[in-house]
Design a protein around this motif. Structure first.
Motif, short mmCIF file in Angstrom:
data_model
loop_
_atom_site.label_atom_id
_atom_site.label_comp_id
_atom_site.label_asym_id
_atom_site.label_seq_id
_atom_site.Cartn_x
_atom_site.Cartn_y
_atom_site.Cartn_z
N SER A 163 -8.16 14.86 -43.33
CA SER A 163 -8.05 15.93 -44.30
C SER A 163 -8.71 15.48 -45.60
O SER A 163 -8.46 14.37 -46.05
N PRO A 164 -9.56 16.30 -46.20
CA PRO A 164 -10.28 15.89 -47.41
C PRO A 164 -9.29 15.70 -48.56
O PRO A 164 -8.21 16.26 -48.54
N PRO A 165 -9.67 14.94 -49.61
CA PRO A 165 -10.97 14.29 -49.71
C PRO A 165 -10.98 12.92 -49.06
O PRO A 165 -9.99 12.23 -49.05
N PRO A 192 -18.69 11.19 -51.25
CA PRO A 192 -17.61 11.85 -50.51
C PRO A 192 -18.12 12.39 -49.17
O PRO A 192 -19.31 12.65 -49.01
N ILE A 193 -17.22 12.55 -48.23
CA ILE A 193 -17.57 13.11 -46.93
C ILE A 193 -16.66 14.26 -46.58
O ILE A 193 -15.53 14.36 -47.06
N PHE A 220 -17.62 18.05 -54.42
CA PHE A 220 -16.30 17.42 -54.40
C PHE A 220 -15.46 17.91 -55.59
O PHE A 220 -14.30 18.32 -55.43
N ASP A 221 -16.06 17.86 -56.79
CA ASP A 221 -15.33 18.29 -57.99
C ASP A 221 -14.99 19.78 -57.94
O ASP A 221 -13.96 20.21 -58.46
N ARG A 222 -15.88 20.57 -57.30
CA ARG A 222 -15.59 22.00 -57.18
C ARG A 222 -14.42 22.26 -56.25
O ARG A 222 -13.57 23.12 -56.52
N GLN A 223 -14.35 21.50 -55.15
CA GLN A 223 -13.28 21.70 -54.17
C GLN A 223 -11.95 21.12 -54.64
O GLN A 223 -10.89 21.66 -54.32
N PHE A 224 -12.01 20.02 -55.39
CA PHE A 224 -10.78 19.34 -55.76
C PHE A 224 -10.75 19.07 -57.27
O PHE A 224 -10.79 17.93 -57.73
N PRO A 225 -10.67 20.12 -58.07
CA PRO A 225 -10.72 19.95 -59.53
C PRO A 225 -9.53 19.19 -60.09
O PRO A 225 -9.62 18.62 -61.18
#
Length: 341
Positions: free
Chosen positions: A10-12, A39-40, A53-58
């Motif tokens: 599960s990300p990140p 990141p992957i 990455f920053d957009r998905q996990f602010p």
């Protein structure tokens, strides 16, 4: 080596390539900043950008730097990791498992038939082996188990060599054809990171006893064959299946390949698994602990059941002649009938 931080499924997740320097003391110390990482996507194993990455996990800012200090002792590494957020230890091993750690069930041939006849035919797949070796691909058993090199050199060379001999010219840019090309190589003896399985427990029993003569089966020095039973249905439901090999996220994925230039696939009721993992049994065992489930089991049958097994399989129509269409299968079939009396 590749080192993975964060949840595997599960990300990140975060991956970097760490080259451990060689020196007389086998000790090292390295400092890296955020630009050394990427990141992957946890489901595909593919790289994406820090912007994404920053957009998905602010709400999850990542550490800006890492410090590593470690020591190599034989085949093992112990690495101390320090960031501005956490301090921890990583232990890595290069040891290869030589014997299976999987607990098995020893059954007679009659008990085996009774057991598999009671299993859901759409849920489980099977793999037969002459001995109780660990579950491991032919590729990972070599000393050349470099997936990047395999894709860049082996596959390209084989594609050039074989394209003039196959009825179909494989387009390796197409995932289905690429997989079919890999599977054709596997079925013709080239080491690949693929394991062959069958929907039929009896086809797997044929492969478990294949090559074992009636005379040899009575010597008792290596008395068991092994048939793996894998809960494909639950595994596919619980974990993402990855079709790519050269990804950093460990995976063990079930794949249905096209039967291009592979007339053995259909009669063998074949299905395959693709992996970038060396120690498959340990990998699956860790997933079983995560989920509280049992995905993989093994059944061992004594070598001395060989004649009884072959007789029953012949009556079922499971012979070398039926599983290997062509001259090779026909000769193997007649050899079994005339030389193993």
């Amino acid at each position: 080596m590749f080192v993975h931080f964060g949840p595997t499924y599960s990300p990140p997740g975060l991956v970097f390539f760490l080259s451990i320097p060689q020196n007389k003391t086998n000790r090292f110390s390295i400092s890296l900043d955020k630009n050394s990482f990427f990141p992957i996507d946890a489901s595909s194993g593919l790289q994406y950008s820090w912007t994404e990455f920053d957009r998905q996990f602010p709400e999850k800012p990542f550490t800006q730097s890492f410090k590593f200090a470690g020591e190599r002792k034989g085949a093992e590494f112990q690495i101390q990791v320090e960031t501005d957020q956490v301090i921890g230890t990583i232990r890595l091993s290069q040891r290869q498992q030589k014997s299976s750690s999987l607990a098995s069930q020893r059954l007679s041939w009659s008990e085996f038939k009774e057991k598999v006849n009671g299993l859901d035919s759409n849920r489980f797949i099977y793999r037969g082996q002459n001995q109780t070796w660990p579950l491991r691909t032919s590729f990972h058993r070599t000393k050349r188990a470099d997936l990047s090199r395999f894709l860049a050199e082996d596959i390209q060379t084989l594609h050039r060599r074989l394209s003039g001999q196959t009825k179909h010219v494989f387009d390796l840019t197409q995932p289905l054809q690429n997989g079919a090309f890999f599977n054709m190589l596997q079925h013709h003896g080239y080491p690949t990171p693929i394991l062959d399985w069958s929907h039929s427990p009896y086809v797997s029993a044929f492969f478990a006893f294949r090559g074992l003569s009636s005379e040899k089966s009575q010597d008792g020095r290596n008395p068991y064959v092994r048939i793996f039973v894998f809960d494909m249905q639950e595994w596919v439901r619980d974990y993402s299946q990855v079709s790519m090999l050269d990804v950093v996220t460990p995976h063990f994925s079930v794949q249905e390949f096209m039967a291009l230039n592979n007339d053995r696939l259909v009669p063998q009721q074949g299905i395959a698994t693709v992996t970038n993992v060396d120690d498959i049994e340990r990998y699956i065992a860790e997933r079983e602990t995560e989920r509280g489930k049992n995905y993989l089991s093994a059944i061992d049958i004594a070598w001395n059941a060989r004649d009884e097994v072959v007789k029953d399989l012949n009556l079922m129509g499971i012979t070398a002649g039926s599983l290997f269409p062509g001259i090779d299968g026909a000769c193997e079939d007649v050899k079994e009938r005339l030389f193993n009396i």
